[in-house]
Design a protein around this motif. Sequence first.
Motif, PDB file in Angstrom:
ATOM      1  N   VAL A   1      21.200 -21.711 -57.228  1.00 31.35           N
ATOM      2  CA  VAL A   1      20.186 -22.746 -57.048  1.00 31.35           C
ATOM      3  C   VAL A   1      20.649 -24.004 -57.779  1.00 31.35           C
ATOM      4  CG1 VAL A   1      17.803 -23.414 -57.501  1.00 31.35           C
ATOM      5  CG2 VAL A   1      18.328 -21.069 -56.817  1.00 31.35           C
ATOM      6  N   GLN A   2      20.704 -25.098 -57.051  1.00 31.00           N
ATOM      7  CA  GLN A   2      21.122 -26.379 -57.619  1.00 31.00           C
ATOM      8  C   GLN A   2      19.876 -27.237 -57.869  1.00 31.00           C
ATOM      9  OE1 GLN A   2      23.212 -27.180 -54.083  1.00 31.00           O
ATOM     10  NE2 GLN A   2      25.157 -26.312 -54.765  1.00 31.00           N
ATOM     11  N   SER A   3      19.675 -27.641 -59.107  1.00 37.22           N
ATOM     12  CA  SER A   3      18.518 -28.459 -59.464  1.00 37.22           C
ATOM     13  C   SER A   3      18.991 -29.796 -60.028  1.00 37.22           C
ATOM     14  CB  SER A   3      17.649 -27.733 -60.503  1.00 37.22           C
ATOM     15  OG  SER A   3      17.097 -26.556 -59.958  1.00 37.22           O
TER      16      SER A   3
ATOM     17  N   ASP B   1      17.251 -32.283 -60.689  1.00 37.78           N
ATOM     18  CA  ASP B   1      16.263 -32.733 -61.658  1.00 37.78           C
ATOM     19  C   ASP B   1      15.175 -31.666 -61.737  1.00 37.78           C
ATOM     20  OD1 ASP B   1      14.477 -33.155 -59.440  1.00 37.78           O
ATOM     21  OD2 ASP B   1      15.436 -35.095 -59.110  1.00 37.78           O
ATOM     22  N   GLU B   2      14.148 -31.928 -62.518  1.00 41.86           N
ATOM     23  CA  GLU B   2      13.088 -30.926 -62.696  1.00 41.86           C
ATOM     24  C   GLU B   2      12.095 -30.902 -61.544  1.00 41.86           C
ATOM     25  OE1 GLU B   2      10.259 -31.871 -65.880  1.00 41.86           O
ATOM     26  OE2 GLU B   2      11.180 -33.860 -66.018  1.00 41.86           O
TER      27      GLU B   2
ATOM     28  N   SER C   1      13.092 -30.826 -58.086  1.00 42.30           N
ATOM     29  CA  SER C   1      13.656 -30.372 -56.826  1.00 42.30           C
ATOM     30  C   SER C   1      14.685 -29.273 -57.066  1.00 42.30           C
ATOM     31  CB  SER C   1      14.314 -31.545 -56.083  1.00 42.30           C
ATOM     32  OG  SER C   1      15.374 -32.104 -56.857  1.00 42.30           O
ATOM     33  N   ALA C   2      14.989 -28.521 -55.998  1.00 41.09           N
ATOM     34  CA  ALA C   2      16.006 -27.474 -56.068  1.00 41.09           C
ATOM     35  C   ALA C   2      16.523 -27.200 -54.663  1.00 41.09           C
ATOM     36  CB  ALA C   2      15.422 -26.197 -56.679  1.00 41.09           C
TER      37      ALA C   2
ATOM     38  N   GLY D   1      16.168 -27.020 -49.338  1.00 37.83           N
ATOM     39  CA  GLY D   1      15.528 -27.049 -50.651  1.00 37.83           C
ATOM     40  C   GLY D   1      14.180 -27.726 -50.641  1.00 37.83           C
TER      41      GLY D   1
ATOM     42  N   HIS E   1      12.583 -19.697 -57.643  1.00 38.69           N
ATOM     43  CA  HIS E   1      12.712 -20.887 -58.489  1.00 38.69           C
ATOM     44  C   HIS E   1      11.491 -21.795 -58.319  1.00 38.69           C
ATOM     45  CE1 HIS E   1      15.417 -23.301 -61.005  1.00 38.69           C
ATOM     46  NE2 HIS E   1      14.941 -24.366 -60.382  1.00 38.69           N
ATOM     47  N   TYR E   2      11.024 -21.935 -57.090  1.00 37.73           N
ATOM     48  CA  TYR E   2       9.826 -22.747 -56.837  1.00 37.73           C
ATOM     49  C   TYR E   2       8.604 -22.130 -57.514  1.00 37.73           C
ATOM     50  CZ  TYR E   2       5.683 -24.524 -54.528  1.00 37.73           C
ATOM     51  OH  TYR E   2       4.438 -25.052 -54.293  1.00 37.73           O
TER      52      TYR E   2
ATOM     53  N   ARG F   1       8.559 -22.741 -61.193  1.00 38.55           N
ATOM     54  CA  ARG F   1       8.246 -24.144 -61.511  1.00 38.55           C
ATOM     55  C   ARG F   1       6.767 -24.424 -61.295  1.00 38.55           C
ATOM     56  NH1 ARG F   1       7.929 -27.938 -64.436  1.00 38.55           N
ATOM     57  NH2 ARG F   1       8.530 -30.068 -63.857  1.00 38.55           N
TER      58      ARG F   1
END
Length: 400
Positions: free
Chosen positions: A187-189, A191-192, A194-195, A232, A325-326, A329
């Motif tokens: 998983v590429q994020s 920023d805080e 989005s992913a 994403g 991941h979502y 968050r």
Amino acid sequence: MLKNFWYAVEFSDRVTTKPARITVLGQYLAIYRTPKQGRVVVLSDLCVHRGAALSGGTLKDDKIVCPYHGWEYEPDGQCTRIPANLPGRAIPRKARVDSYPVREKYGFVWVFLGDLPEEERPPMPVWPEFDELVENGGKFRAVTGEFMWNANYERILENGCDIAHAPFVHAGRFGNPEMPEVPEYEVQSPDEWSAFATVDLHPPKPSGIWGKFGRLVGNDLKKRPPVTTSAGWMLPNMIKLHVRLPIGDMVIYDTNIPIDETHTLVKWVALRTFFTGKWADKDAINRTMRIFYEDAAVVDKVRPELLPFDLGAELHIKSDMIAVHYRRRRQELAEKGWLLDEEDFITGDVPKRTATVIPSPARRESPELARAWVHKARGEHPSVAAAQMIDPPASTEDDK
């Protein structure tokens, strides 16, 4: 549903000097463009006097005039004229409605639904492809559209990021049931907020207009190069899909507007660097809409309708990392107090009916008035409820 975010709620070219109603997070909003400066204004769609819908009113200069008693509201929500008042009579300080911060970007009207001061608000997402549109000398051609779902926006958000569903929901179109495996990904994020997940996929043989150009990609599945695909989420409600085809790039942005907990209006933009003539627009629109219809046939029937907050309530596997991941968050934001809660719901005269009222920045700036702007929910008339209490319906065996 999340507050304290920028929501893309309408295409800019659809907002005119004729007030209109939109619904976001269960709340009615009145939206219009001022005649003088062309600025977009978004107010709570409810006059504080007798509850009329301001969206049914007219404009007088930059002010919106209530269709019921003619009260006039400035773009900041303050009432500045009550026609029934005699000369010299003051206008109550409570005579105002919520006015929400607005920006126009990427062809959308964005509304900040929350009361955070400007310096504390999350940033708007970055859509870099809009700096390279064909009409501005760039390489991307864009088409737009919308689609109504009978589903919760978070279920739709996860579906848009889900890689493993394509071979089954979109089999034969861009999903390949002969190769359903999802490669390992991280998983590429950036920023805080989005992913993204990026994988190499092997879609089936192209058809239609794309099939005519099969020689560019080859018809032998084993010999064709894989298609790198990124999918994403961008908070609070957006999906980005980026497909890097041999003939060019395709990028789709969805803003999944929560009408309420089980209805979502999606407004989308599909961009491409191939077939950039107007002649290919209809095909691009039709292909995008077919994707939505295929997804909705499944997602509209998913149970439970709402995402569980307990990560252990549904089974997850390695290919679900982007969704997990979502959910993590979202849990962080819930603990921060950014989910709609009881303070955002106003109970009507009938206890079972409620209305959503997202506090605007002005409520924080004027704490003494924060609870004074009266809102009511439409509901069943109290006399009907009373009659049912006096003469309740006959019981059945199922009630016992």
